[in-house]
Motif scaffolding. Structure first.
Motif, short mmCIF file in Angstrom:
data_model
loop_
_atom_site.label_atom_id
_atom_site.label_comp_id
_atom_site.label_asym_id
_atom_site.label_seq_id
_atom_site.Cartn_x
_atom_site.Cartn_y
_atom_site.Cartn_z
N LYS A 1 38.79 -28.88 9.30
CA LYS A 1 38.82 -27.48 8.91
C LYS A 1 40.11 -27.18 8.13
CE LYS A 1 35.07 -27.74 11.32
NZ LYS A 1 35.04 -27.51 12.75
N PHE A 2 40.93 -26.25 8.60
CA PHE A 2 42.10 -25.82 7.82
C PHE A 2 43.10 -26.95 7.56
CE2 PHE A 2 40.75 -21.74 9.66
CZ PHE A 2 40.69 -20.96 8.51
N ILE A 3 43.29 -27.85 8.53
CA ILE A 3 44.34 -28.85 8.39
C ILE A 3 44.13 -29.69 7.12
CG2 ILE A 3 45.35 -30.94 9.41
CD1 ILE A 3 46.23 -28.82 11.20
N ASN A 4 42.93 -30.23 6.95
CA ASN A 4 42.66 -30.92 5.68
C ASN A 4 42.40 -29.89 4.58
OD1 ASN A 4 42.02 -33.23 3.89
ND2 ASN A 4 39.99 -32.29 3.93
N GLY A 5 41.57 -28.92 4.89
CA GLY A 5 41.46 -27.73 4.06
C GLY A 5 40.65 -27.81 2.79
N HIS A 6 40.08 -28.97 2.48
CA HIS A 6 39.35 -29.09 1.22
C HIS A 6 37.91 -29.54 1.41
CE1 HIS A 6 43.56 -28.97 0.02
NE2 HIS A 6 43.19 -28.69 -1.20
N SER A 7 37.42 -29.46 2.64
CA SER A 7 36.01 -29.77 2.95
C SER A 7 35.58 -31.14 2.42
CB SER A 7 35.10 -28.67 2.40
OG SER A 7 35.48 -27.41 2.89
N ASP A 8 36.48 -32.12 2.50
CA ASP A 8 36.08 -33.46 2.06
C ASP A 8 36.51 -34.58 3.02
OD1 ASP A 8 38.76 -33.22 1.48
OD2 ASP A 8 38.57 -33.50 -0.68
N VAL A 9 36.94 -34.21 4.21
CA VAL A 9 37.25 -35.22 5.24
C VAL A 9 36.82 -34.67 6.60
CG1 VAL A 9 39.03 -36.54 6.44
CG2 VAL A 9 39.31 -36.04 4.02
N ILE A 10 36.16 -35.53 7.39
CA ILE A 10 35.89 -35.20 8.80
C ILE A 10 36.97 -35.90 9.62
CG2 ILE A 10 34.29 -35.63 10.72
CD1 ILE A 10 32.89 -33.78 8.96
N GLY A 11 37.66 -35.15 10.46
CA GLY A 11 38.72 -35.76 11.25
C GLY A 11 39.14 -34.90 12.41
N GLY A 12 39.93 -35.47 13.29
CA GLY A 12 40.41 -34.72 14.45
C GLY A 12 41.71 -35.29 14.97
N VAL A 13 42.29 -34.59 15.95
CA VAL A 13 43.54 -35.08 16.55
C VAL A 13 43.69 -34.51 17.96
CG1 VAL A 13 45.00 -33.18 15.67
CG2 VAL A 13 46.03 -35.41 16.15
N VAL A 14 44.28 -35.32 18.84
CA VAL A 14 44.80 -34.81 20.12
C VAL A 14 46.31 -34.97 20.05
CG1 VAL A 14 44.73 -34.92 22.63
CG2 VAL A 14 42.81 -35.84 21.31
N ILE A 15 47.03 -33.88 20.25
CA ILE A 15 48.50 -33.91 20.25
C ILE A 15 48.95 -33.65 21.68
CG2 ILE A 15 50.56 -32.74 19.37
CD1 ILE A 15 48.46 -31.85 17.02
N SER A 16 49.96 -34.40 22.12
CA SER A 16 50.38 -34.18 23.50
C SER A 16 51.85 -33.81 23.57
CB SER A 16 50.06 -35.40 24.35
OG SER A 16 51.18 -36.20 24.50
N LYS A 17 52.17 -33.06 24.64
CA LYS A 17 53.53 -32.57 24.83
C LYS A 17 54.44 -33.71 25.28
CE LYS A 17 54.78 -28.98 27.87
NZ LYS A 17 54.52 -27.55 28.01
N THR A 18 53.88 -34.69 26.03
CA THR A 18 54.74 -35.76 26.55
C THR A 18 54.37 -37.10 25.92
OG1 THR A 18 53.31 -36.40 28.38
CG2 THR A 18 54.84 -34.58 28.78
N LYS A 19 55.39 -37.97 25.87
CA LYS A 19 55.17 -39.33 25.36
C LYS A 19 54.23 -40.10 26.26
CE LYS A 19 58.47 -41.06 22.17
NZ LYS A 19 59.36 -39.93 21.83
#
Ligand SMILES: *Cc1c(COP(=O)(O)O)cnc(C)c1O
Length: 388
Positions: free
Chosen positions: A199-217
């Protein structure tokens, strides 16, 4: 050094990091495997499923933007949610999810819980009593999605994190609608942030992707282990493209929002609209919470059409600058009918429970000139009034 602002992190991550040719923009590494410098000497990257320079840079950009310690970039937002569940949930564990969460999230958790992988309860998280009753069951994980899709309901991240912590639950926030430019859940007490980077992160409607970000190492390492184990990780090419998209995130989010506020002003005067849903509106139930926890109101909005269903279909057909399509957050404006598109997998009963009617339309405001978008909406509304 003080933490740089989001737009700066988005632009600068990985710039001038190439040591071989001093390429200003980091090159793309498509190689699936990397040589061992010597027998028994494991290199930083050995095999792209477990790690890759392009995915590594994207992960760095994303966890720095969200004030986290680590991230795993996945092949889509759904697999980010699946990775979170695979890493932290066992058959007796309960996850509490919003009753009006993204349709695919609903399907994923519902199906996996029916198979006995874990238990799920979908709750209206703005209903304090319902939330307290669900938390009393001592869930392992609480997922928030705020603002929610498609009704842009807002819940208090800080407050729910405190309540969840009190029963020993971890909290993940799906931050797809606002991005770290407008909301940073880890600074409000959450343990994980999820994005559909599609969605907004790539922002150009040409990649499907995702992420999990974590607070701790420590959590990031567990997620990386599972990401490699189940094969959920994103490709180098997609990572390269997404980092390229992120470069303009700050500027894009600003224009998305400015235009949506202008469009809201127009929509308020439109007789074919019954209710508008956007957190910037003072009458929106989440307005005060949004002001407190967000750096902007965001650009996603939806509205209840005041005419008949046939008139709604006619109206949508007359639009020239809003493509009838799922997804959101791209440079191009979109219109979506959640009940028959993004949320159709929920079924009628769950749709009604979540308050998603057949007269609801969702707009993703793109980066076209706002005056052209308003003119387009206006001509379609006018024709819909004349015809019926
Ligand atoms: C699109 C979306 C997802 C799923 O992401 P995919 O990349 O399509 O798998 C999850 N949550 C939200 C809020 C979304 O908009």
């Amino acid at each position: 050094m003080t933490k740089r602002k989001s737009a700066t992190i988005a632009v600068r991550t990985g710039i001038e990091s190439d040591t071989q040719y001093h390429a200003v923009v980091p090159p793309i590494y498509l190689s699936t495997n990397y040589g061992f410098p010597a027998f028994g000497e494991v290199p930083q990257y050995d095999y792209t499923r477990s790690g890759n320079p392009n995915r590594g840079l994207l992960e760095k950009a994303l966890y720095e933007l969200e004030s986290g310690e680590g991230a795993v970039v996945t092949n889509c937002g759904t697999s980010a949610l699946n990775l979170l569940a695979s890493t932290f949930l066992s058959p007796n564990d309960l996850i509490i999810a919003p009753h009006d969460c993204y349709g695919g999230t609903y399907r994923l958790f519902n199906t996996r819980s029916n198979k006995g992988d874990f238990k799920v309860q979908f709750v209206d998280q703005s209903d304090q009593q319902a939330l307290a009753a669900a938390l009393a069951k001592k869930p392992k994980l609480v997922l928030l999605e705020t603002p929610s899709n498609p009704l842009v309901r807002v819940v208090d991240i800080e407050q729910i994190c405190q309540q969840a912590k009190a029963v020993g639950a971890l909290v993940a926030v799906d931050n797809t609608f606002l991005t770290p430019i407008y909301q940073q859940p880890l600074t409000l007490g959450a343990d994980f942030v999820i994005h559909s980077t599609t969605k907004f992160i790539n922002g150009h409607s040409d990649v499907i992707g995702g992420v999990v970000i974590s607070k701790t190492k420590a959590h990031a390492e567990e997620l990386a282990w599972w990401g490699n184990c189940i094969g959920a990780t994103g490709t180098p090419f997609d990572s390269y493209m997404t980092l390229r998209g992120i470069r303009t995130l700050g500027a894009r989010m600003r224009v998305h929002e400015e235009s949506s506020l202008q469009i809201l002003d127009y929509l308020k005067s439109q007789s074919l609209i019954k209710t508008i849903y956007h957190p910037s509106l003072p009458e929106h139930p989440g307005h005060e919470i949004a002001k407190k926890q967000q750096f902007g109101f965001g650009s996603m909005l939806s509205f209840e059409f005041a005419g008949s269903f046939d008139q709604l279909k006619f109206f949508v057909g007359e639009l020239k600058l809003f493509s009838l399509a799922e997804s959101l957050g791209g440079v191009e404006s979109l219109i979506c009918h959640p009940a028959s598109m993004t949320h159709r997998a929920m079924g009628e009963a769950a749709l009604a429970e979540a308050g998603i009617s057949h007269l609801l339309l969702r707009l993703s405001i793109g980066l076209e000139d706002a005056s052209d978008l308003i003119a387009d909406l206006d001509q379609a509304f006018t024709k819909a009034k004349e015809k019926f």
